[in-house]
Design an enzyme around this catalytic site. Structure first.
Site, short mmCIF file in Angstrom:
data_model
loop_
_atom_site.label_atom_id
_atom_site.label_comp_id
_atom_site.label_asym_id
_atom_site.label_seq_id
_atom_site.Cartn_x
_atom_site.Cartn_y
_atom_site.Cartn_z
N ASP A 93 -51.67 -44.34 -20.84
CA ASP A 93 -52.57 -43.61 -19.95
C ASP A 93 -51.87 -42.33 -19.49
OD1 ASP A 93 -54.72 -43.14 -18.08
OD2 ASP A 93 -53.40 -43.93 -16.51
N LEU A 94 -52.66 -41.38 -18.96
CA LEU A 94 -52.07 -40.12 -18.50
C LEU A 94 -51.95 -40.05 -16.98
CD1 LEU A 94 -53.43 -37.10 -20.61
CD2 LEU A 94 -51.10 -37.95 -20.43
N ASP A 95 -53.06 -39.85 -16.28
CA ASP A 95 -53.02 -39.60 -14.85
C ASP A 95 -52.56 -40.84 -14.08
OD1 ASP A 95 -54.43 -36.81 -14.41
OD2 ASP A 95 -55.51 -37.85 -16.00
N ASP A 154 -52.04 -47.37 -14.96
CA ASP A 154 -51.89 -47.54 -13.51
C ASP A 154 -53.16 -47.96 -12.79
OD1 ASP A 154 -53.08 -44.86 -13.91
OD2 ASP A 154 -52.84 -44.71 -11.74
#
Length: 248
Positions: free
Chosen positions: A12-14, A192
């Site tokens: 995942d990124l953010d 997250d």
């Protein structure tokens, strides 16, 4: 747990690779993060994919000059390692247009609410107006209910998103694992947020590893505290710890 380059990586990124910020366009991948991803892609024979709520175009801008396989908009669009892009059938344009209008009016009337228009999905961020959560939840749920099953609501960290129904990060991971260079490798997922739990379940069902970033209940077996720790783990500089224990 230490990294093994024979795995297939879904990241995942953010909130995972980059810090959460007030506006998604203000997020930045650090130089250390870009170096870690570049080295990981080379070491893992390109079996590295990003799974994100962002669009593929937004992911590419954030990772530039890297261009990785991507599942964007929580799997609604997916670009394989061969460059082919798979997209969900678009929800009825009039449904999206109506939702865009109503959610836009709400955002305009209340300071601290941000409507992120992703084209085929709409995200309402309320990090600056947390007291509006019940109203935002009720409005997005009503719009989904009135779509006759075409749209669904995805809650996240201070955000509710309307998106085409029937797609999630877990299904995107499963699709990647049917293709080269991911097929035959042990899957590992880092994320997250609530949207990442679908991906965690997908990798766990296949004998893989799931790593939760930050606090909160999770199905993942492992945990890292923040994006800086994720980058250090990807670079082989630290170890993930069991998710049910405090870091020491």
């Amino acid at each position: 747990m230490r990294i093994d380059e024979r795995w297939a990586f879904f990241i995942d990124l953010d909130g995972t690779l980059v810090e959460l910020v007030g506006h998604p366009e203000h997020a930045e991948l650090t130089a250390a993060g870009r170096r870690a991803l570049t080295a990981l892609e080379a070491g893992a024979d390109s079996a590295v994919a990003v799974i994100s709520g962002r669009s593929i175009a937004s992911v590419d801008r954030l990772l530039e000059p890297l261009q990785l396989p991507v599942a964007g908009l929580h799997g609604t669009e997916r670009r394989g390692a061969d460059g082919q892009v798979h997209r969900a059938p678009p929800a009825a344009e009039e449904l999206i247009a109506r939702a865009r209008l109503e959610l836009g009016q709400l955002a305009a009337a209340h300071r601290g609410i941000l409507l992120e228009d992703k084209g085929s999905a709409l995200a309402v961020h309320y990090r600056g107006a947390q007291e509006m959560e019940p109203e935002i939840r009720a409005l997005t749920e009503r719009l989904a209910a009135e779509s006759a099953g075409a749209l669904e609501v995805q809650p996240g960290k201070r955000v509710y998103e309307l998106r085409p129904a029937g797609f999630d990060k877990g299904r995107a991971v499963a699709a990647f694992l049917e293709e080269a260079p991911f097929a035959g490798r042990r899957p590992v997922c880092l994320g997250d947020d609530l949207t990442d739990e679908d991906a965690f379940r997908a990798v766990l069902e296949r004998g893989g590893h799931a790593i939760k970033v930050g606090a909160g209940l999770t199905t993942a077996q492992w945990r890292l505290p923040d994006p800086a720790a994720v980058i250090a783990w990807l670079a082989g500089e630290r170890v993930a710890y069991p998710a049910d224990k405090e870091e020491t």
